[in-house]
Design a protein around this motif. Structure first.
Motif, mmCIF file in Angstrom:
data_model
loop_
_atom_site.group_PDB
_atom_site.id
_atom_site.type_symbol
_atom_site.label_atom_id
_atom_site.label_comp_id
_atom_site.label_asym_id
_atom_site.label_seq_id
_atom_site.Cartn_x
_atom_site.Cartn_y
_atom_site.Cartn_z
ATOM 1 N N GLY A 54 -14.287 -58.698 95.829
ATOM 2 C CA GLY A 54 -12.354 -58.382 95.992
ATOM 3 C C GLY A 54 -12.708 -57.205 95.821
ATOM 4 N N LEU A 55 -10.848 -56.693 96.168
ATOM 5 C CA LEU A 55 -11.232 -55.538 96.321
ATOM 6 C C LEU A 55 -10.935 -54.484 94.940
ATOM 7 N N LEU A 56 -11.469 -53.346 95.111
ATOM 8 C CA LEU A 56 -11.248 -52.790 93.636
ATOM 9 C C LEU A 56 -11.149 -51.440 94.111
ATOM 10 N N LEU A 88 -3.134 -50.037 105.547
ATOM 11 C CA LEU A 88 -3.781 -51.690 106.563
ATOM 12 C C LEU A 88 -2.395 -52.780 105.419
ATOM 13 N N ALA A 89 -1.737 -52.395 104.565
ATOM 14 C CA ALA A 89 -0.210 -53.457 104.767
ATOM 15 C C ALA A 89 0.643 -52.765 104.305
ATOM 16 N N PRO A 90 0.939 -51.765 105.350
ATOM 17 C CA PRO A 90 2.622 -51.408 105.235
ATOM 18 C C PRO A 90 3.423 -51.996 104.722
ATOM 19 N N ALA A 91 4.460 -50.938 103.650
ATOM 20 C CA ALA A 91 5.352 -52.232 102.553
ATOM 21 C C ALA A 91 6.595 -51.386 104.476
ATOM 22 N N ALA A 120 -0.142 -57.906 98.765
ATOM 23 C CA ALA A 120 -0.856 -56.137 99.767
ATOM 24 C C ALA A 120 -1.955 -56.324 100.283
ATOM 25 N N ASP A 121 -2.663 -56.809 99.101
ATOM 26 C CA ASP A 121 -4.366 -56.727 98.984
ATOM 27 C C ASP A 121 -5.003 -57.931 99.566
ATOM 28 N N VAL A 178 -7.784 -62.440 94.979
ATOM 29 C CA VAL A 178 -6.396 -61.855 95.482
ATOM 30 C C VAL A 178 -5.749 -61.345 94.143
ATOM 31 N N ASN A 179 -4.804 -60.678 94.127
ATOM 32 C CA ASN A 179 -3.946 -60.232 93.359
ATOM 33 C C ASN A 179 -2.915 -61.012 92.759
#
Length: 315
Positions: free
Chosen positions: A243-245, A150-153, A204-205, A198-199
């Motif tokens: 948060g994302l894990l 969902l967050a391509p480089a 990206a996250d 977030v990071n």
């Protein structure tokens, strides 16, 4: 045609300003300007034109820059093709995120000490943006990076990416919030009023969180940053947010991970190198060994205290 001038033009097409090119190459802005002007004289056509306070490439400049990528790649290939099929030896510089280094690169390096004792691997721990910058500056030979589906480089014509492993991610929430699952949008909507973590070293996250929150109809209140999974869990336990894990991450008793599906969230890892160097024996060998290791599913669950790029298990 001097390849040094051609490289300046290629980097100008990528970076967008003479100053940025000068900073990357360790030159002055006037030197870059003079060299590109000399290249324009050689080609007999204007390669740049004024654009506000900056310059931009003319159509001819853009076309030559496209040729330049191919030409510089060919030069690099020739440089590293003096002894085709030779035993990999020398020094390979690798920059990458902690999990890729610890769980994948270090086992490869350990094996190489026996199988290829003349090959030395230098390791630097960096998040993707940092590793890719080092690659563009020729300060490393291989970058181990990641992004999310969902967050391509962003693509870069100067480099080539080889896919490694992928891993599913979920939303870490307090246990007392309940374990009711649903689609990613339903899960996000339930926590719309919470703070979000977030990071601190990679955006990206945060992009993933903002994308899913927007699809769920709200703007997330992002308040905390951490690039340690252990610290993210500690923040969740302290009631500071969600948060994302990675799915499969060992969690403390106060944290539960809700799977995110429809759409799912997947981390994707890559081995990235500059075009023209892919056939260099040390780089080709290490990249191949990393691909093989990824294909065997050797992705141990991440311990706590590591970066959010941790792959939890084989996809």
């Amino acid at each position: 045609m001097e390849t040094r001038r051609l490289r300046m033009l290629v980097e100008l097409s990528r970076l967008g300003s003479m100053r940025a090119v000068a900073d990357m190459l360790g030159a002055t802005t006037s030197t870059v300007s003079q060299q590109i002007a000399a290249l324009a004289d050689e080609m007999g056509t204007a390669l740049t034109e004024p654009h506000g306070r900056l310059v931009r490439l003319t159509p001819a400049g853009r076309r030559l820059a496209e040729h330049g990528v191919t030409i510089l790649s060919a030069v690099e290939t020739a440089r590293h093709d003096l002894a085709p099929g030779s035993e990999p030896n020398g020094t390979l510089r690798v920059a990458g995120f902690a999990t890729a280094i610890r769980a994948h690169l270090l086992p490869v390096v350990s094996a190489l000490t026996t199988s290829h004792p003349r090959l030395r691997v230098l390791v630097r721990e960096h998040e993707p943006a940092e590793a890719l910058r080092l690659l563009s500056e020729d300060a490393t030979d291989l970058a181990l990076t990641y992004d999310y589906n969902l967050a391509p480089a962003a693509g870069d014509p100067v480099v080539s990416s080889t896919a490694l492993w992928t891993a599913g991610w979920g939303l870490g929430v307090p246990v007392q919030a309940g374990a009711r699952e649903g689609t990613a949008l339903e899960v996000f909507a339930r926590f719309a009023g919470h703070d979000w973590i977030v990071n601190s070293r990679n955006t990206a996250d945060e992009t993933v969180i903002r994308t899913l929150a927007s699809m769920a109809g709200f703007t997330p209140r992002i308040t905390h940053q951490a690039d340690s999974l252990d610290l993210v869990q500690g923040m969740i336990t302290a009631g500071l947010g969600v948060g994302l894990l990675p799915l499969g991450t060992p969690t403390c008793a106060a944290v539960h991970i809700l799977p995110l599906t429809d759409p799912e969230v997947r981390l994707r890892s890559y081995a990235v190198a500059r075009h023209g160097r892919l056939d260099w024996p040390p780089l080709a060998l290490v990249t191949d060994l990393l691909v093989r290791r990824s294909a065997t599913g050797q992705h141990p669950a991440p311990p706590t205290g590591t970066d959010p790029g941790e792959p939890p298990q084989a996809p």
